[in-house]
Design an enzyme around this catalytic site. Sequence first.
Site, PDB file in Angstrom:
ATOM      1  N   CYS A 126       0.603  -1.277  -0.042  1.00  0.00           N
ATOM      2  CA  CYS A 126       0.152  -0.083  -0.043  1.00  0.00           C
ATOM      3  C   CYS A 126       0.868   1.408  -0.070  1.00  0.00           C
ATOM      4  CB  CYS A 126      -0.866  -0.178   1.224  1.00  0.00           C
ATOM      5  SG  CYS A 126      -0.193  -0.268   2.849  1.00  0.00           S
ATOM      6  N   SER A 156      -5.418   0.758  10.266  1.00  0.00           N
ATOM      7  CA  SER A 156      -6.203   0.009   9.431  1.00  0.00           C
ATOM      8  C   SER A 156      -5.085  -1.097   8.387  1.00  0.00           C
ATOM      9  CB  SER A 156      -7.129   0.544   8.622  1.00  0.00           C
ATOM     10  OG  SER A 156      -6.477   1.515   7.660  1.00  0.00           O
ATOM     11  N   LYS A 205      10.107  -3.253   1.631  1.00  0.00           N
ATOM     12  CA  LYS A 205       9.319  -3.317   0.546  1.00  0.00           C
ATOM     13  C   LYS A 205       9.304  -1.937  -0.184  1.00  0.00           C
ATOM     14  CE  LYS A 205       5.885  -6.286   3.143  1.00  0.00           C
ATOM     15  NZ  LYS A 205       4.676  -6.245   3.751  1.00  0.00           N
ATOM     16  N   HIS A 234      -2.935   6.478   4.620  1.00  0.00           N
ATOM     17  CA  HIS A 234      -1.360   6.494   5.014  1.00  0.00           C
ATOM     18  C   HIS A 234      -0.916   7.626   4.576  1.00  0.00           C
ATOM     19  CE1 HIS A 234      -1.595   2.375   6.449  1.00  0.00           C
ATOM     20  NE2 HIS A 234      -1.028   1.802   5.167  1.00  0.00           N
TER      21      HIS A 234
END
Length: 329
Positions: A126, A156, A205, A234
């Site tokens: 994400c 979340s 990542k 985010h």
Amino acid sequence: MKVAVVGATGMVGEVMLKVLAERNFPVTELIPVASERSVGKKITYKEHDYSVVGLETAVSMRPDIALFSAGGETSLEWAPKFAEAGTTVVDNSSAWRMDPSKKLVVPEINANELTKDDKIIANPNCSTIQLVMALAPLHDAYKMKRVVVSTYQSVSGTGVKAVRQLENEIAGVDGEMAYPYPIGRNALPHCDVFQDNGYTKEEMKLAKEPQKILNDRTFSVSATAVRIPTAGGHSESVNVEFENDFDLADVRKLLSQTPGVVVQDNTDTNTYPMPIYAHDKDEVFVGRIRRDETQPNTLNMWIVADNLRKGAATNTIQIAEYLIENELV
């Protein structure tokens, strides 16, 4: 179009179903899939009830597309079984992202790499998705050398247990802990597990995935990932050093012309991206665009996106839409 949603009862799975409905994805038969303990549970999609089935049953139903959001171990075991049955899998876990034989796709950037032979397609992390959405047009224009990113990630991103922990702390209720410390009124410089090099898995990542998506290893990314007490969305503070100089007006214009990116950048009116505004939206929001005055050819910016939508469900579904539009499934 027979579509399986694997992990349909999870946080991202629920958003996938919502986004499929919103975008009028051409579903002729929906197959909600979850773990054995959820089999038989009812889910509602477009005012119809569907019964959740197990993975074995779902494979035997031979869906055209399977959208996976059920964790890495499930993907490693089951994505190949769906692929062998002729299903095209779009996987939202980290299982296949750095596999050299699998494509890692953000549709606005590199969907044109996809072919009919790609039976397992990886959806990026994400935080990576929103980062590369802003970096890609700037890299094309000015050529990146080095990126330093600090993330401010919502609970979340960890899952429903973490959301409950934050809600319990706000309400003053003792409950199950998703994190080793309180998250309310706190910030944890600890997203995912620590690696031998002192970085977390999330930070690595962010270091590796952008190079694969942009198919370029001439630039480097250094990341610090922090969990903060926001429910969703985010945020990222990003410092980018380029080979070539830039004009700030051109940077803003370039970003505002990029599909899927919205520039919110007016300090006179206190206009800048925030998670509260990104909530339930599919765009990536960029603001606080300014020169780093400490060294040449270097830019600072602030990037925000809804991590459950563009950071997960929406990007997955956009990949599936591309496959259909280009007759790759």
